[in-house]
Design an enzyme around this catalytic site. Structure first.
Site, mmCIF file in Angstrom:
data_model
loop_
_atom_site.group_PDB
_atom_site.id
_atom_site.type_symbol
_atom_site.label_atom_id
_atom_site.label_comp_id
_atom_site.label_asym_id
_atom_site.label_seq_id
_atom_site.Cartn_x
_atom_site.Cartn_y
_atom_site.Cartn_z
ATOM 1 N N GLN A 282 51.022 51.177 34.113
ATOM 2 C CA GLN A 282 51.368 50.087 34.992
ATOM 3 C C GLN A 282 50.688 50.457 36.375
ATOM 4 O O GLN A 282 51.132 51.493 36.824
ATOM 5 C CB GLN A 282 52.819 49.751 35.072
ATOM 6 C CG GLN A 282 53.493 49.663 33.697
ATOM 7 C CD GLN A 282 54.760 49.668 33.678
ATOM 8 O OE1 GLN A 282 55.543 50.090 34.040
ATOM 9 N NE2 GLN A 282 55.644 48.603 32.776
ATOM 10 N N ASP A 305 48.816 45.298 34.817
ATOM 11 C CA ASP A 305 50.128 44.659 35.590
ATOM 12 C C ASP A 305 49.323 44.642 37.326
ATOM 13 O O ASP A 305 50.116 44.959 38.037
ATOM 14 C CB ASP A 305 51.085 45.598 35.780
ATOM 15 C CG ASP A 305 51.545 45.797 34.162
ATOM 16 O OD1 ASP A 305 51.146 44.696 33.340
ATOM 17 O OD2 ASP A 305 52.644 46.433 33.916
ATOM 18 N N ASP A 326 48.165 41.812 30.582
ATOM 19 C CA ASP A 326 49.214 41.336 31.417
ATOM 20 C C ASP A 326 48.914 41.150 33.211
ATOM 21 O O ASP A 326 50.040 41.849 33.657
ATOM 22 C CB ASP A 326 50.565 41.967 31.228
ATOM 23 C CG ASP A 326 50.647 42.007 29.674
ATOM 24 O OD1 ASP A 326 50.445 41.212 28.868
ATOM 25 O OD2 ASP A 326 51.733 43.053 29.296
ATOM 26 N N ARG A 388 51.431 35.974 26.868
ATOM 27 C CA ARG A 388 52.394 36.352 25.840
ATOM 28 C C ARG A 388 53.603 36.252 26.691
ATOM 29 O O ARG A 388 53.759 36.716 27.644
ATOM 30 C CB ARG A 388 52.118 37.552 25.176
ATOM 31 C CG ARG A 388 51.838 38.793 26.032
ATOM 32 C CD ARG A 388 51.393 40.077 25.406
ATOM 33 N NE ARG A 388 51.367 41.298 26.085
ATOM 34 C CZ ARG A 388 51.607 42.633 25.551
ATOM 35 N NH1 ARG A 388 51.667 42.769 24.507
ATOM 36 N NH2 ARG A 388 51.320 43.546 26.728
#
Length: 470
Positions: A282, A305, A326, A388
């Protein structure tokens, strides 16, 4: 990003250009947005004379509209629409009427031109304008503006003393001002008021109620910045020359390179970067946690992220967001208007919303494109999902978005224990190789024309019209 439940949860300044038009006072801004106005050429008396003058010159902010045609002598056509100067008048011994000036958000109305001397019996040639006649010059129709789309041709007349209409050109775009109404400007950079962005933020009053601009000069500023005060407008010289950066292989609880928790925040022409690198986990470049936060011409750069739209409401226009897994995620309602989402490396999904069940809109993408670095061999075709669910009621809608071949044919995928059953994942008129509306997984998630009308900026952010959307 991970599946852990957490308590915690980018655009250019322009100025209005002006110039003096022929026979007019001022011109509108170059580079503004869809402003239109009309300059009108004069009408003239029907009588012979010598000399001729042009009809209204079109606005400087219009492009190549077709002029009006006039087979009569001594009369001016209307000017093309554009946001600029008024035209010179038509020709006539008794003087044509003064042409009215153009107007637009970018500039003041232009004054009309002086009456022409007038001519008689001009002959129309094969071009869009009239040629000079034997006893005097016939007048031109108004020329169209410089930067708009082409206008329609003006009318053609055959009786003396009547001018044809000039062509209409679509107006140019209105000039963009990053921090309109700012009551104070703090400068950051070498030789400026502050050496670091955080120092300038610290100088803003904690109970600030008026817009303060923090203007950052070109350069790389290696620091972690927290902006917890309202009404801050952060600007750089450009999103490719002004960057706040840091290497933070961290988790999303501690935020990232820049953390904004203040309401009514704006950012333009600046980049936010986390150089943690691919595989570092992250690595948030920007965390947005607040109401009415807007970004224009900003860049958000990382891998996993990248952009954490934690909570609140955000608006992104003409921004570039780069990552792999993501790289747009969070609980907020966020609208992405004509943005580019680029996979710099292969990852599971572009988005991971965690929209609360009672919140209607999560991420709304209006236009723009999903791309993958052409030189990055690790981004394979048919391997990156649109989204997602980080939470069971995740909401994301892609409206008129161009999608590259890297996008998964199924479109959507699951995450941990969150299936697609309760999600609000939608598409409407996706284009490109990555658009597969008849795919078994995606076909039931295609919006109808009537359903798509609910996915607009005004519907997603009903109590706020972002200034950057104008």
């Amino acid at each position: 990003m991970t599946t852990a439940t957490l308590a915690l949860m980018g655009c250019g300044s322009g100025s209005t250009g002006q110039g003096t038009g022929t026979g007019g006072a001022t011109s509108a801004a170059s580079g503004g947005r869809s402003s239109q106005s009309t300059s009108t050429g004069g009408t003239a008396a029907a009588s012979s004379g010598t000399g001729s003058t042009s009809g209204g010159t079109g606005g400087q902010a219009g492009v190549a509209g077709n002029s009006g045609q006039d087979a009569s002598v001594g009369t001016g056509g209307s000017g093309g629409t554009g946001s600029a100067r008024g035209g010179a008048t038509g020709t006539a011994p008794s003087g044509g009427k003064i042409g009215s000036g153009g107007s637009s958000p970018g500039g003041s109305p232009g004054a009309g031109g002086d009456p022409g001397a007038g001519g008689s019996l001009g002959n129309r040639d094969a071009s869009d304008r009239d040629s000079a006649g034997a006893n005097g010059g016939a007048t031109d129709g108004g020329a169209a503006g410089k930067t708009g789309s082409g206008g329609t041709a003006g009318g053609i007349t055959t009786s003396p003393g009547t001018g044809g209409s000039g062509g209409s050109g679509a107006g140019g775009t209105a000039a963009f001002t990053a921090c309109p109404g700012a009551t104070q400007t703090l400068t950051v950079g070498s030789g400026q008021q502050y050496a670091t962005v955080q120092a300038a933020v610290n100088a803003v009053s904690s109970n600030n109620s008026k817009l303060v601009q923090i203007s950052v000069k070109a350069g790389k500023y290696k620091e972690q910045v927290t902006i917890n005060k309202p009404f801050v407008c952060l600007t750089g010289e450009s999103a490719t020359t002004t960057t706040i950066t840091n290497a933070l292989g961290t988790n999303i609880v501690t935020g990232g390179t820049v953390i904004v928790t203040g309401n009514d925040f704006s950012a333009a022409n600046i980049a936010f970067e986390n150089t943690g690198g691919d595989g570092s986990g992250q690595a948030v470049a920007f965390m947005a946690q607040g109401q009415r936060q807007q970004f224009r011409d900003c860049r958000f750069l990382s891998y996993q992220d990248t952009l954490y739209t934690n909570t609140g409401t955000q608006y992104f226009r003409d921004c570039y967001i780069q990552g792999d897994t993501d790289y747009i995620f969070g609980d907020a309602t966020a609208v992405f208007d004509n943005c580019t989402m680029n996979n710099v490396a292969e990852g599971t999904a572009v988005t991971a919303p965690r929209t609360p069940q009672n919140t209607t809109y999560g991420f709304v993408f209006l236009g723009g494109q999903l791309t993958a670095n052409a030189t990055t061999s690790t981004v394979r075709s048919n391997h990156v999902a649109l989204g997602r669910p980080w939470g069971p009621y995740a909401a994301a809608a892609f409206i008129n978005v161009a999608m590259g071949a890297h996008i998964l044919a199924d479109g959507w995928t699951t995450m941990s224990n969150n299936t697609l059953a309760e999600t609000r994942f939608w598409e409407y008129k996706s284009t490109g190789t990555g658009a597969n509306p008849t795919n078994a997984t995606r076909s039931s998630r295609q919006l109808s024309d009537s359903q798509a009308q609910s996915y607009t900026l005004a519907k997603a952010l009903p109590s706020w019209t972002p200034g950057y959307s104008q």
